[in-house]
Design a protein around this motif. Structure first.
Motif, short mmCIF file in Angstrom:
data_model
loop_
_atom_site.label_atom_id
_atom_site.label_comp_id
_atom_site.label_asym_id
_atom_site.label_seq_id
_atom_site.Cartn_x
_atom_site.Cartn_y
_atom_site.Cartn_z
N GLU A 1 0.82 -1.21 0.00
CA GLU A 1 0.00 0.00 0.00
C GLU A 1 0.86 1.26 0.00
N LEU A 2 2.14 1.10 0.24
CA LEU A 2 3.02 2.27 0.31
C LEU A 2 3.71 2.47 -1.03
N PRO A 3 3.99 3.74 -1.35
CA PRO A 3 4.74 3.99 -2.58
C PRO A 3 6.15 3.40 -2.46
N GLN A 4 6.63 2.91 -3.56
CA GLN A 4 7.97 2.32 -3.57
C GLN A 4 9.02 3.33 -3.11
N GLN A 5 8.81 4.55 -3.55
CA GLN A 5 9.76 5.60 -3.20
C GLN A 5 9.90 5.73 -1.69
N GLU A 6 8.80 5.60 -1.01
CA GLU A 6 8.80 5.76 0.44
C GLU A 6 9.56 4.63 1.13
N VAL A 7 9.48 3.45 0.56
CA VAL A 7 10.11 2.29 1.20
C VAL A 7 11.59 2.21 0.83
N VAL A 8 11.85 2.28 -0.44
CA VAL A 8 13.20 1.98 -0.91
C VAL A 8 14.08 3.22 -0.96
N GLY A 9 13.49 4.34 -1.29
CA GLY A 9 14.30 5.53 -1.47
C GLY A 9 14.30 5.93 -2.93
N ALA A 10 15.37 6.54 -3.35
CA ALA A 10 15.37 7.16 -4.68
C ALA A 10 15.88 6.24 -5.78
N ARG A 11 16.10 4.99 -5.48
CA ARG A 11 16.62 4.10 -6.52
C ARG A 11 15.54 3.77 -7.53
N PRO A 12 15.93 3.43 -8.74
CA PRO A 12 14.95 2.99 -9.72
C PRO A 12 14.29 1.71 -9.27
N ALA A 13 13.10 1.50 -9.76
CA ALA A 13 12.38 0.28 -9.41
C ALA A 13 13.16 -0.93 -9.87
N PRO A 14 13.30 -1.94 -9.00
CA PRO A 14 13.98 -3.15 -9.42
C PRO A 14 13.17 -3.88 -10.48
N LEU A 15 13.88 -4.58 -11.32
CA LEU A 15 13.21 -5.32 -12.37
C LEU A 15 12.86 -6.69 -11.88
N ARG A 16 11.79 -7.19 -12.36
CA ARG A 16 11.39 -8.53 -11.93
C ARG A 16 10.65 -9.23 -13.05
N ALA A 17 10.65 -10.52 -12.96
CA ALA A 17 9.80 -11.28 -13.87
C ALA A 17 8.45 -11.45 -13.22
N PRO A 18 7.36 -11.29 -13.93
CA PRO A 18 6.03 -11.41 -13.34
C PRO A 18 5.69 -12.85 -13.01
N ARG A 19 4.69 -13.00 -12.15
CA ARG A 19 4.27 -14.34 -11.77
C ARG A 19 3.62 -15.06 -12.93
N TRP A 20 2.91 -14.32 -13.71
CA TRP A 20 2.28 -14.96 -14.84
C TRP A 20 2.67 -14.19 -16.09
N ALA A 21 2.60 -14.87 -17.16
CA ALA A 21 3.08 -14.26 -18.40
C ALA A 21 2.21 -13.07 -18.79
N ILE A 22 2.81 -11.91 -18.80
CA ILE A 22 2.06 -10.72 -19.22
C ILE A 22 2.80 -10.09 -20.38
N PRO A 23 2.39 -10.34 -21.57
CA PRO A 23 3.03 -9.64 -22.68
C PRO A 23 2.70 -8.15 -22.59
N LEU A 24 3.71 -7.35 -22.67
CA LEU A 24 3.49 -5.91 -22.68
C LEU A 24 3.61 -5.41 -24.11
N ALA A 25 2.71 -4.66 -24.52
CA ALA A 25 2.77 -4.17 -25.91
C ALA A 25 2.85 -2.66 -25.91
#
Lengths: 235, 223
Positions: B67-91
């Motif tokens: 529920e918290l913004p990533q910025q608030e938790v992690v700080g100013a770093r870019p969002a880490p990359l991850r593989a999704p749990r299910w296949a989501i083709p992004l177009a």
């Protein structure tokens, strides 16, 4: 039903006793304890013993059954239906059905009591998802008077969302190492694997475990300090 | 499903080993257990108050972090990359007459193809892979507005798509999205999405009233 086989063996007739759970007794091999929230529950009564006592007509054993399993059942059901009130209703119905069978001695292997209860609960969730449930909830509550007195709420039911956000913010603020905060985010929010995270963050598995353990423990402490019904620490 | 006689004792053994215990709890919270293990684990959950406590606490921490913004938790770093749990083709579709650039998150290796006026790009990402830097794509000059296209099923929704800078600034946010009849989420990306800076594309689905991140992707789009 539920992978369990029921027998129509002798036992007190199910309809002869009201579905009433009464406070104040404990099983012979178990002991009652009181959580930090002041809610009593039975710690170590065996499922077999509970099943036999319920079949023998021991009303206190019915209460112990509820104390032992209600919170976990609510958690399982709520994970599936996503509705706290509905989960409550379904668990009430689960106990009504289970007690009917247990009083009649229809559980063949009492050691499988937990699986038996889970099976009933999951069947109820499936039924609800097919047909809707809310219309029956009032009727169900009326059949189980007194149960509200022995509810054992889990932390999710006690804390408001805002309280929890405040606690997590405090937890984060107390984590000086940015890498640790990133680990928390990537593990719990992005669901990244431990092995990959260790590699990416250049952490040993032991260090990884330590960071997570510290965060969880501190979260529990903070919740406890704020009067939330939290868990005992787990190594 | 009722746990088998094999699954139950093995599970009990594993739960007594801290690292395995944590791995199992994580699998459970991420809904990655098969039916047999799930039955054994949940049966154990009913019998083991300490396990229930631990699972509930971690579930609570997990939900609240989401529920918290990533910025608030992690700080100013870019969002880490991850593989999704299910296949989501992004177009990513270039609007107008230019076509589209599509990214298939789980499909190795990288390919780039043009069919008619649609350009399709598949990224070399498989489940659990780490990507060392943002993927970069160059679009044809003179292309029109960009459309981000994400295949999705409405059973898992509603969805939210956010476009963020690497520093966590939200450039665009699209909430309460539902897939169209073709099973696609289409959103119009803002003009500033194309440039020399890395962007984070984040897909979230709402569960129990909470937006939960499903996938995020770092990308740089250039003309």
């Amino acid at each position: 039903m539920n992978g369990q086989r029921f027998e129509s063996t002798a036992g007190p007739p199910p309809a002869a006793r009201p579905m009433l759970l009464i406070l104040g007794s404990k099983c012979t091999s178990g002991e009652a304890r009181v959580s930090t929230a002041g809610v009593a529950h039975v710690a170590s009564c065996t499922p077999r013993e509970l099943a036999f006592r319920i079949r023998a007509g021991d009303a206190a054993a019915e209460r112990e059954l509820y104390l032992n399993f209600a919170r976990a059942l609510r958690y399982l059901v709520q994970r599936r239906c996503g509705d706290e009130q509905l989960a409550h209703d379904l668990v009430q119905e689960c106990f009504r059905i289970a007690l009917t069978h247990l009083r009649a001695g229809k559980l063949e292997n009492p050691d499988t009591l937990a699986g038996f209860l889970r099976g009933i609960a999951l069947n109820l969730v499936s039924t609800q998802q097919r047909a809707g449930w809310r219309e029956r909830s009032t009727e169900t509550d009326a059949e189980l008077p007194g149960i509200e007195d022995v509810e054992t709420p889990g932390p999710q039911e006690v804390a408001s969302r805002e309280q929890l956000r405040m606690l997590v913010r405090q937890l984060i603020a107390e984590m000086p190492v940015q890498r640790d905060r990133e680990l928390l985010w990537r593990y719990y929010v992005l669901d990244e694997d431990k092995q990959l995270l260790c590699k990416a963050l250049q952490l040993s598995p032991i260090h990884f475990d330590r960071v997570l353990h510290r965060a969880r423990s501190r979260f529990r402490e903070l919740a406890s300090e704020h009067g939330l019904n939290t868990a005992a620490d787990v190594p | 499903m009722t746990p088998t006689t094999l699954a139950t004792p093995l599970l009990h053994t594993l739960l007594n080993q801290p690292a395995e215990r944590q791995r199992l709890i994580s699998l459970y919270l991420r809904e990655q257990m098969d039916d047999e293990l799930l039955a054994a684990f949940e049966t154990r959950l009913l019998e083991d108050r300490q396990l229930l406590d631990d699972v509930e606490t971690q579930d609570l921490l997990r939900q609240t972090l989401r529920e918290l913004p990533q910025q608030e938790v992690v700080g100013a770093r870019p969002a880490p990359l991850r593989a999704p749990r299910w296949a989501i083709p992004l177009a990513l579709a270039a609007g107008g007459l230019v076509g589209a650039v599509c990214m298939q998150w789980l499909a190795p290796p990288a390919t780039f193809a043009v069919a008619g006026n649609v350009a399709v790009l598949q990224l070399p990402v498989s489940r659990g892979d780490e990507i060392p830097r943002a993927s970069e794509f160059t679009l044809a000059s003179g292309s029109g507005p960009l459309v981000l296209r994400v295949p999705a099923t409405n059973e898992a929704g509603p969805f939210r798509i956010r476009v963020l800078t690497a520093k966590g600034v939200v450039l665009a946010e699209f909430s309460e999205l539902a897939a169209n009849d073709d099973g696609l989420l289409d959103v119009l990306l803002p003009p500033q999405a194309v440039g020399d800076t890395a962007l984070i594309l984040e897909l979230a689905a709402r569960k129990n009233g909470i937006w939960q991140a499903r996938a995020s992707r770092s990308i740089t789009l250039r003309r």
